[in-house]
Structure formats: structure tokens, C-alpha cells
Design a protein around this motif. Structure first.
Motif, PDB file in Angstrom:
ATOM      1  N   THR A 185      90.213  28.474 131.084  1.00 16.77           N
ATOM      2  CA  THR A 185      90.175  27.348 131.440  1.00 16.77           C
ATOM      3  C   THR A 185      90.569  27.220 133.031  1.00 16.77           C
ATOM      4  O   THR A 185      90.864  28.116 133.424  1.00 16.77           O
ATOM      5  N   LEU A 186      90.147  26.138 133.443  1.00 17.66           N
ATOM      6  CA  LEU A 186      89.980  25.729 135.037  1.00 17.66           C
ATOM      7  C   LEU A 186      90.984  24.547 135.343  1.00 17.66           C
ATOM      8  O   LEU A 186      90.518  23.574 134.604  1.00 17.66           O
ATOM      9  N   THR A 187      91.535  24.600 136.247  1.00 21.83           N
ATOM     10  CA  THR A 187      92.392  23.201 136.567  1.00 21.83           C
ATOM     11  C   THR A 187      92.550  23.131 138.150  1.00 21.83           C
ATOM     12  O   THR A 187      92.290  24.259 138.777  1.00 21.83           O
ATOM     13  N   GLY A 188      92.636  22.013 138.692  1.00 24.17           N
ATOM     14  CA  GLY A 188      92.926  22.095 140.211  1.00 24.17           C
ATOM     15  C   GLY A 188      92.599  20.634 140.630  1.00 24.17           C
ATOM     16  O   GLY A 188      92.601  19.702 140.018  1.00 24.17           O
ATOM     17  N   LYS A 189      92.248  20.593 141.914  1.00 27.45           N
ATOM     18  CA  LYS A 189      92.085  19.209 142.690  1.00 27.45           C
ATOM     19  C   LYS A 189      91.037  19.422 143.861  1.00 27.45           C
ATOM     20  O   LYS A 189      91.050  20.440 144.326  1.00 27.45           O
ATOM     21  N   ILE A 190      90.336  18.262 144.075  1.00 25.87           N
ATOM     22  CA  ILE A 190      89.452  18.271 145.053  1.00 25.87           C
ATOM     23  C   ILE A 190      90.139  16.965 146.100  1.00 25.87           C
ATOM     24  O   ILE A 190      90.227  15.961 145.255  1.00 25.87           O
ATOM     25  N   TYR A 191      90.372  17.149 147.175  1.00 23.71           N
ATOM     26  CA  TYR A 191      90.779  15.867 147.826  1.00 23.71           C
ATOM     27  C   TYR A 191      90.588  16.281 149.560  1.00 23.71           C
ATOM     28  O   TYR A 191      90.205  17.170 149.777  1.00 23.71           O
ATOM     29  N   ASP A 192      90.842  14.895 149.963  1.00 23.22           N
ATOM     30  CA  ASP A 192      90.812  14.814 151.353  1.00 23.22           C
ATOM     31  C   ASP A 192      91.828  13.688 151.759  1.00 23.22           C
ATOM     32  O   ASP A 192      92.423  13.108 150.732  1.00 23.22           O
ATOM     33  N   THR A 193      91.820  13.196 152.935  1.00 29.08           N
ATOM     34  CA  THR A 193      92.707  12.083 153.599  1.00 29.08           C
ATOM     35  C   THR A 193      92.174  10.896 152.666  1.00 29.08           C
ATOM     36  O   THR A 193      91.280  10.431 152.788  1.00 29.08           O
ATOM     37  N   GLY A 194      93.378  10.336 151.665  1.00 32.96           N
ATOM     38  CA  GLY A 194      93.160   9.094 151.015  1.00 32.96           C
ATOM     39  C   GLY A 194      92.354   9.112 149.787  1.00 32.96           C
ATOM     40  O   GLY A 194      92.465   8.160 148.989  1.00 32.96           O
ATOM     41  N   TRP A 195      92.273  10.374 149.151  1.00 34.45           N
ATOM     42  CA  TRP A 195      91.595  10.522 147.900  1.00 34.45           C
ATOM     43  C   TRP A 195      91.901  11.674 147.404  1.00 34.45           C
ATOM     44  O   TRP A 195      92.083  12.845 148.005  1.00 34.45           O
ATOM     45  N   GLU A 196      91.994  11.752 145.949  1.00 37.45           N
ATOM     46  CA  GLU A 196      92.011  13.055 145.149  1.00 37.45           C
ATOM     47  C   GLU A 196      91.527  12.948 143.730  1.00 37.45           C
ATOM     48  O   GLU A 196      91.575  11.791 143.177  1.00 37.45           O
ATOM     49  N   LEU A 197      90.714  13.893 143.249  1.00 37.96           N
ATOM     50  CA  LEU A 197      90.298  13.922 141.863  1.00 37.96           C
ATOM     51  C   LEU A 197      90.903  15.248 141.252  1.00 37.96           C
ATOM     52  O   LEU A 197      90.884  16.323 141.994  1.00 37.96           O
ATOM     53  N   THR A 198      91.317  15.045 140.141  1.00 38.59           N
ATOM     54  CA  THR A 198      91.877  16.248 139.362  1.00 38.59           C
ATOM     55  C   THR A 198      90.756  16.730 138.624  1.00 38.59           C
ATOM     56  O   THR A 198      89.885  16.327 138.067  1.00 38.59           O
ATOM     57  N   LEU A 199      90.797  18.441 138.598  1.00 42.11           N
ATOM     58  CA  LEU A 199      89.689  19.019 137.999  1.00 42.11           C
ATOM     59  C   LEU A 199      90.128  19.552 136.772  1.00 42.11           C
ATOM     60  O   LEU A 199      91.274  20.110 136.572  1.00 42.11           O
ATOM     61  N   LYS A 200      89.270  19.621 135.810  1.00 44.98           N
ATOM     62  CA  LYS A 200      89.476  20.221 134.511  1.00 44.98           C
ATOM     63  C   LYS A 200      88.016  20.846 133.988  1.00 44.98           C
ATOM     64  O   LYS A 200      86.904  20.260 134.342  1.00 44.98           O
ATOM     65  N   GLY A 201      88.233  21.943 133.764  1.00 46.45           N
ATOM     66  CA  GLY A 201      87.045  22.741 133.284  1.00 46.45           C
ATOM     67  C   GLY A 201      87.083  24.294 132.630  1.00 46.45           C
ATOM     68  O   GLY A 201      88.083  24.434 132.242  1.00 46.45           O
ATOM     69  N   GLY A 202      86.244  25.041 133.078  1.00 45.62           N
ATOM     70  CA  GLY A 202      86.286  26.400 132.478  1.00 45.62           C
ATOM     71  C   GLY A 202      85.613  27.318 133.629  1.00 45.62           C
ATOM     72  O   GLY A 202      84.881  27.061 134.508  1.00 45.62           O
ATOM     73  N   TYR A 203      85.823  28.659 133.190  1.00 44.70           N
ATOM     74  CA  TYR A 203      85.728  29.706 134.319  1.00 44.70           C
ATOM     75  C   TYR A 203      85.188  30.946 133.222  1.00 44.70           C
ATOM     76  O   TYR A 203      85.791  31.280 132.343  1.00 44.70           O
ATOM     77  N   GLN A 204      84.280  31.472 133.631  1.00 46.91           N
ATOM     78  CA  GLN A 204      83.712  32.481 132.874  1.00 46.91           C
ATOM     79  C   GLN A 204      83.342  33.832 133.791  1.00 46.91           C
ATOM     80  O   GLN A 204      82.497  33.587 134.918  1.00 46.91           O
ATOM     81  N   PRO A 205      84.084  34.831 133.690  1.00 49.30           N
ATOM     82  CA  PRO A 205      84.027  35.962 134.584  1.00 49.30           C
ATOM     83  C   PRO A 205      82.718  36.514 134.415  1.00 49.30           C
ATOM     84  O   PRO A 205      81.951  36.403 133.411  1.00 49.30           O
ATOM     85  N   GLY A 206      82.380  37.328 135.224  1.00 49.54           N
ATOM     86  CA  GLY A 206      80.792  37.623 135.239  1.00 49.54           C
ATOM     87  C   GLY A 206      80.430  38.249 136.794  1.00 49.54           C
ATOM     88  O   GLY A 206      80.898  37.977 137.454  1.00 49.54           O
ATOM     89  N   ALA A 207      79.059  38.560 136.615  1.00 55.08           N
ATOM     90  CA  ALA A 207      78.457  38.954 137.713  1.00 55.08           C
ATOM     91  C   ALA A 207      77.128  38.092 138.140  1.00 55.08           C
ATOM     92  O   ALA A 207      76.055  38.316 137.616  1.00 55.08           O
ATOM     93  N   PRO A 208      77.368  36.922 138.526  1.00 54.50           N
ATOM     94  CA  PRO A 208      78.556  36.352 139.102  1.00 54.50           C
ATOM     95  C   PRO A 208      79.411  35.749 138.214  1.00 54.50           C
ATOM     96  O   PRO A 208      78.796  35.001 137.068  1.00 54.50           O
ATOM     97  N   GLY A 209      80.615  35.353 138.613  1.00 56.69           N
ATOM     98  CA  GLY A 209      81.527  34.409 137.748  1.00 56.69           C
ATOM     99  C   GLY A 209      80.895  33.053 137.787  1.00 56.69           C
ATOM    100  O   GLY A 209      80.238  32.452 138.598  1.00 56.69           O
TER     101      GLY A 209
END
Length: 141
Positions: free
Chosen positions: A47-71
Motif C-alpha cells: 500500500t501507498l499513503t502520503g500527500k501532495i500539497y502546496d500553499t493553501g491546498w493538500e490532497l491525501t494519497l491512497k494507493g499501491g506500490y509494486q516493486p520491480g524494474a521499474p517500480g
């Protein structure tokens, strides 16, 4: 977080997205779609979590990650910005180390899609379905 593990994607990134305009004569500044800080945390269950943001706004991230070449990363950013819901979908890859590369900075590259329409700040609407390309370079792990 005790369940996170470091992958090539975990960290804080500088994010920039560009409109996919094939006109080579287009002014580079006219191609900007967005810029932000991007924080990604991946867990051992993929699973993947996190956020993307700048001044005055923010989005919450939810998703997935698959290792590999490339990930591969796929995630959705959602939040309320200036009273309106925003939802964006992201798909990207971890850029592999380039043989004989000099001072290569870890990078992600992919596409972002506006999933729902939202106000554009100028009294109009930013429509759903717009796709842009993005890249992100690592600030820190």
C-alpha cells in the motif's frame, strides 16, 4: 510508522506536471499544469499513503506500490480545496539508475488525470478527464 519500509519511492519529492501539448513552439511556461511537494510512504503490504500539497491546498494519497524494474506506483489524491472536492489519479514509475549516469537524482515519471471537475479559481470549471505528464525528483528520504 512501524509498518513502513524504505523503497525507491518512499520520500519527499518535488512534483511538476505539464500539459501534453505536441506543439513544439508552445511557450514552456504555458505547459505548466501543477507543482507541489509530494510525500510518499510505502508499506510492506504494497500500500501507498502520503500527500501532495502546496500553499493553501493538500490532497491525501491512497494507493499501491509494486516493486520491480521499474517500480510502479498508482494512487489517488483527494481532498477539499477552496470548498470544492478535488480528485486526481496518478500512475508513475521509478526511473532506474542510468548506467554511467553522473549525479543522477532519483526520479518518478508518469501521468496524472483529473478524475472529477472542480472550480478553476477564475469562475470557470476545470473539466474531468484532462491528462498531464508529470515528473518528481527526490528532496529527501
Amino acid at each position: 510508522m512501524s509498518n513502513t519500509y524504505v523503497t525507491a519511492a518512499s520520500g519527499t519529492w518535488t512534483y511538476r506536471s505539464l500539459l501534453n501539448n505536441p506543439d513544439l513552439s508552445a511557450d514552456f511556461d504555458s505547459l505548466e499544469f501543477g507543482r507541489a511537494n509530494l510525500v510518499i510512504e510505502t508499506a510492506s503490504d504494497g500500500t501507498l499513503t502520503g500527500k501532495i500539497y502546496d500553499t493553501g491546498w493538500e490532497l491525501t494519497l491512497k494507493g499501491g506500490y509494486q516493486p520491480g524494474a521499474p517500480g510502479t506506483l498508482w494512487f489517488q489524491g483527494s481532498g477539499i480545496v477552496s470548498g470544492a472536492p478535488w480528485i486526481y489519479d496518478y500512475l508513475c514509475y521509478v526511473v532506474p539508475a542510468i548506467p554511467n549516469g553522473v549525479d543522477q537524482v532519483p526520479a518518478l515519471t508518469g501521468s496524472v488525470t483529473r478524475a472529477i471537475p472542480h472550480p478553476n479559481g477564475d469562475g470557470g470549471t476545470s473539466p474531468a478527464g484532462v491528462v498531464a505528464s508529470f515528473y518528481a525528483v527526490l528532496q529527501s528520504r
